[in-house]
Design a protein around this motif. Structure first.
Motif, PDB file in Angstrom:
ATOM      1  N   HIS A  11       0.661  -1.197   0.117  1.00  0.00           N
ATOM      2  CA  HIS A  11       0.171   0.157  -0.074  1.00  0.00           C
ATOM      3  C   HIS A  11       0.728   1.410   0.008  1.00  0.00           C
ATOM      4  O   HIS A  11       2.147   1.039   0.373  1.00  0.00           O
ATOM      5  N   ALA A  12       0.210   2.243  -0.183  1.00  0.00           N
ATOM      6  CA  ALA A  12       1.206   3.463  -0.610  1.00  0.00           C
ATOM      7  C   ALA A  12       2.103   3.897   0.574  1.00  0.00           C
ATOM      8  O   ALA A  12       3.026   4.543   0.454  1.00  0.00           O
ATOM      9  N   ASP A  13       1.580   3.639   2.029  1.00  0.00           N
ATOM     10  CA  ASP A  13       2.351   3.978   3.232  1.00  0.00           C
ATOM     11  C   ASP A  13       3.766   3.112   3.003  1.00  0.00           C
ATOM     12  O   ASP A  13       4.533   3.151   3.891  1.00  0.00           O
ATOM     13  N   GLU A  14       3.815   1.960   2.401  1.00  0.00           N
ATOM     14  CA  GLU A  14       4.787   1.106   2.033  1.00  0.00           C
ATOM     15  C   GLU A  14       5.819   1.538   0.899  1.00  0.00           C
ATOM     16  O   GLU A  14       6.487   0.765   0.354  1.00  0.00           O
ATOM     17  N   TRP A  15       5.655   2.667   0.490  1.00  0.00           N
ATOM     18  CA  TRP A  15       6.276   3.289  -0.716  1.00  0.00           C
ATOM     19  C   TRP A  15       7.786   3.070  -0.578  1.00  0.00           C
ATOM     20  O   TRP A  15       8.466   2.524  -1.640  1.00  0.00           O
ATOM     21  N   TRP A  48       6.790   8.294  -5.564  1.00  0.00           N
ATOM     22  CA  TRP A  48       6.736   6.934  -5.164  1.00  0.00           C
ATOM     23  C   TRP A  48       5.340   6.746  -4.926  1.00  0.00           C
ATOM     24  O   TRP A  48       4.768   5.561  -5.427  1.00  0.00           O
ATOM     25  N   ARG A  49       4.665   7.458  -4.072  1.00  0.00           N
ATOM     26  CA  ARG A  49       3.127   7.175  -3.639  1.00  0.00           C
ATOM     27  C   ARG A  49       2.271   7.398  -4.883  1.00  0.00           C
ATOM     28  O   ARG A  49       1.458   6.649  -4.912  1.00  0.00           O
ATOM     29  N   LEU A  50       2.811   8.119  -5.659  1.00  0.00           N
ATOM     30  CA  LEU A  50       1.918   8.303  -7.180  1.00  0.00           C
ATOM     31  C   LEU A  50       1.784   6.989  -7.856  1.00  0.00           C
ATOM     32  O   LEU A  50       1.024   6.834  -8.513  1.00  0.00           O
ATOM     33  N   GLU A  51       2.902   6.133  -7.710  1.00  0.00           N
ATOM     34  CA  GLU A  51       2.873   4.971  -8.698  1.00  0.00           C
ATOM     35  C   GLU A  51       1.433   3.818  -8.365  1.00  0.00           C
ATOM     36  O   GLU A  51       1.050   3.293  -8.843  1.00  0.00           O
ATOM     37  N   PHE A  52       1.238   4.200  -6.853  1.00  0.00           N
ATOM     38  CA  PHE A  52       0.146   3.333  -6.321  1.00  0.00           C
ATOM     39  C   PHE A  52      -1.223   3.749  -6.698  1.00  0.00           C
ATOM     40  O   PHE A  52      -2.269   3.317  -6.599  1.00  0.00           O
TER      41      PHE A  52
END
Length: 166
Positions: A11-15, A48-52
């Motif tokens: 998940h995004a928090d695991e970027w 990196w968060r945008l990838e999710f």
């Protein structure tokens, strides 16, 4: 000695976990990807968060060590694909223990609820090892070689796999 293989969707928090394995993949196998270490190592947390936002990231770990990754993007693609698989990589230290098979089994379990029943991917035409590995997982070459827009002069082969249901 058997290994404990676990497969999860990040998940995004695991970027940072995604960043670490992706950069390791780009260092180990730069020829296998459209992206580059130089470009992606400069991404900040927001990038990196945008990838999710557009894709799901699946990681397989061996005895607690992240050892393989892929992304899954829902789309309507060529040859009736309902999703596109990309960024597949496994750590050379763990190849041959079933990481890719485990990740595709993970996808198969969610195929109906996530619309992942017809999986497509592109693989460089000169990556014979990857093509053979995908064929073992049930992928079939479809269409002819396609020119890469990200790496001019290179060609990729589309492959399609229908989810294996129990």
């Amino acid at each position: 000695m058997p290994h404990n293989i676990a497969c999860v969707e990040l998940h995004a928090d695991e970027w940072a976990r995604l960043r670490d394995i992706r950069l390791k993949a780009l260092i180990d196998s730069p020829h296998a990807f459209g992206g580059t270490y130089e470009n992606e190592s400069a991404f900040d947390e927001d990038r990196w968060r945008l990838e999710f936002v557009k894709q799901a990231f699946v990681i397989a770990s061996v005895d607690g060590v992240d050892a393989a990754m892929m992304y899954v993007e829902n789309l309507r693609g060529d040859f009736d694909a309902t999703c596109w698989i990309g960024g597949c990589w496994s750590d050379p230290d763990f190849r041959g223990v079933g990481l890719m098979r485990t990740m595709f089994e993970f996808l198969d379990k969610q195929a109906d609820s996530r619309d992942w029943s017809v999986q497509g991917l592109g693989v460089w035409t000169d990556n014979d090892l990857a093509i053979a590995a995908y064929e073992k997982l049930g992928f079939v070459e479809m269409g002819g070689p396609q020119p890469s827009s990200r790496q001019p002069g290179k060609f990729y082969q589309r492959m399609i796999r229908k989810t294996i249901t129990a």
